[in-house]
Motif scaffolding. Structure first.
Motif, PDB file in Angstrom:
ATOM      1  N   ASP A  72     -20.044  29.760  12.110  1.00 33.01           N
ATOM      2  CA  ASP A  72     -20.243  31.204  12.261  1.00 33.01           C
ATOM      3  C   ASP A  72     -21.608  31.517  12.873  1.00 33.01           C
ATOM      4  O   ASP A  72     -21.714  32.335  13.792  1.00 33.01           O
ATOM      5  N   GLU A  73     -22.629  30.856  12.360  1.00 36.04           N
ATOM      6  CA  GLU A  73     -23.975  31.100  12.899  1.00 36.04           C
ATOM      7  C   GLU A  73     -24.066  30.625  14.345  1.00 36.04           C
ATOM      8  O   GLU A  73     -24.697  31.267  15.179  1.00 36.04           O
ATOM      9  N   ARG A  75     -21.628  30.582  16.580  1.00 39.04           N
ATOM     10  CA  ARG A  75     -20.965  31.557  17.445  1.00 39.04           C
ATOM     11  C   ARG A  75     -21.775  32.853  17.575  1.00 39.04           C
ATOM     12  O   ARG A  75     -21.838  33.444  18.651  1.00 39.04           O
ATOM     13  N   GLN A  76     -22.400  33.301  16.485  1.00 37.68           N
ATOM     14  CA  GLN A  76     -23.230  34.511  16.538  1.00 37.68           C
ATOM     15  C   GLN A  76     -24.424  34.310  17.480  1.00 37.68           C
ATOM     16  O   GLN A  76     -24.730  35.163  18.313  1.00 37.68           O
ATOM     17  N   ARG A  77     -25.082  33.188  17.340  1.00 36.80           N
ATOM     18  CA  ARG A  77     -26.252  32.934  18.191  1.00 36.80           C
ATOM     19  C   ARG A  77     -25.854  32.724  19.644  1.00 36.80           C
ATOM     20  O   ARG A  77     -26.564  33.137  20.551  1.00 36.80           O
TER      21      ARG A  77
END
Length: 91
Positions: A72-73, A75-77
């Motif tokens: 998740d992190e 993909r967010q970054r």
């Protein structure tokens, strides 16, 4: 008579001594600066965080592969990187 000039220094003598003193201190200061730079940066690296030529996406993928960040992190970054304007290219 051993001393022909009676210990007097001519104009050229003063000039030579002055230039010699300036060169002496320039060499001493130069050696000091080079020694400081060599000891403060032992590996000769300029940027410890990212080697030259690597793009942020590669660094992010490596952190994800090492398990430092979760999916998740990652993909967010990655989305944040693609939304942000790219910095100007260096020549």
């Amino acid at each position: 008579m051993m001393f022909w000039y009676d210990h007097n220094v001519s104009g050229w003598g003063w000039f030579t001594m002055s230039v010699g003193m300036v060169l002496f201190w320039a060499v001493i200061i130069g050696v000091g600066v080079l020694l400081y730079r060599a000891l403060s940066n032992p590996l000769g690296r300029t940027d410890v965080h990212a080697p030259p030529g690597r793009i942020p996406e590669q660094l992010l993928a490596e952190r994800f592969a090492r398990g430092e960040i979760d999916e998740d992190e990652y993909r967010q970054r990655l989305a944040a990187l693609h939304e942000a304007p790219s910095p100007p290219k260096r020549a």
